[in-house]
Design a protein around this motif. Sequence first.
Motif, PDB file in Angstrom:
ATOM      1  N   PRO A   1       0.839  -1.266   0.180  1.00  0.00           N
ATOM      2  CA  PRO A   1      -0.107   0.056   0.060  1.00  0.00           C
ATOM      3  C   PRO A   1       0.848   1.098  -0.053  1.00  0.00           C
ATOM      4  O   PRO A   1       1.970   1.330   0.545  1.00  0.00           O
ATOM      5  N   ALA A   2       0.144   2.276  -0.718  1.00  0.00           N
ATOM      6  CA  ALA A   2       0.991   3.506  -0.620  1.00  0.00           C
ATOM      7  C   ALA A   2       0.287   4.662  -0.280  1.00  0.00           C
ATOM      8  O   ALA A   2      -1.142   4.433  -1.112  1.00  0.00           O
ATOM      9  N   ARG A   3       0.510   5.720   0.012  1.00  0.00           N
ATOM     10  CA  ARG A   3      -0.325   6.949   0.163  1.00  0.00           C
ATOM     11  C   ARG A   3       0.001   8.217  -1.000  1.00  0.00           C
ATOM     12  O   ARG A   3      -0.783   9.171  -0.854  1.00  0.00           O
ATOM     13  N   ARG A   4       0.903   8.049  -1.510  1.00  0.00           N
ATOM     14  CA  ARG A   4       1.591   8.940  -2.674  1.00  0.00           C
ATOM     15  C   ARG A   4       1.655   8.337  -3.739  1.00  0.00           C
ATOM     16  O   ARG A   4       1.835   7.137  -4.041  1.00  0.00           O
ATOM     17  N   GLY A   5       1.629   9.245  -5.038  1.00  0.00           N
ATOM     18  CA  GLY A   5       2.127   8.847  -6.273  1.00  0.00           C
ATOM     19  C   GLY A   5       0.678   8.094  -6.910  1.00  0.00           C
ATOM     20  O   GLY A   5      -0.408   8.141  -6.253  1.00  0.00           O
ATOM     21  N   ASP A   6       0.895   7.698  -8.158  1.00  0.00           N
ATOM     22  CA  ASP A   6      -0.457   7.058  -8.897  1.00  0.00           C
ATOM     23  C   ASP A   6      -0.570   5.725  -8.290  1.00  0.00           C
ATOM     24  O   ASP A   6       0.222   4.911  -8.082  1.00  0.00           O
TER      25      ASP A   6
END
Length: 213
Positions: free
Chosen positions: A139-144
């Motif tokens: 999971p990520a909160r930034r970027g596409d």
Amino acid sequence: MTVDPFGSASDPTAPDPAAPSDADVVALLTGARFVTVKGFGSGYDCEEVDQYLDRLAREVGTSGRRRDLELLGGISDVRFTPRMSGVRYAMDSVDDFLDSRAAPAVAAVLGRAQGASRIAEGTATGAIAAELQESRFAPARRGDRYDMDGIDQLLDQAFAALTAEGDEHSRAAAALQLLLGGRPTAVRRLREGYRSADVDDFLRGIVERLRGI
């Protein structure tokens, strides 16, 4: 609710009309009611029992791609903490439910999951199904990034297609159609999502292999 266990188990890949559906088993587990102990008698910790049944129900309601088969197959081995005070369930009430109702009902779910896996075992579609089952994205909160639930659902559907009955070409074609027709939803703002590049690279490789079948 009464769940009647299930006719013949001789062919685990064949649907058994007498077996309870996944929804039936979820309802059985979430609707369980037990005799409570009053006074100083020994009983099982209510919260511990309830949490275990909730976990079972969640796994039964989860797609085959992400199910914890070890949990589903371990009902006979589960042990609860005896208590002499506080809110607690009668041990016989819990044990009887697990042995006579929960275990055979969950066994039907487990049998279907294992039977589906055996359908594609040793085939190209089976290898791809195994790769889908093991796939994980950070999971990520930034970027596409893509909506996590949407991607998980798409992979679940492809896994189900790859482990369905039918010939290998038909399974591959059904999974390919699902993946090519999927439209991942982009995540906005700071909400968690799967990195788009990671998902796209993974799906591109899967699609190329499916086209070769």
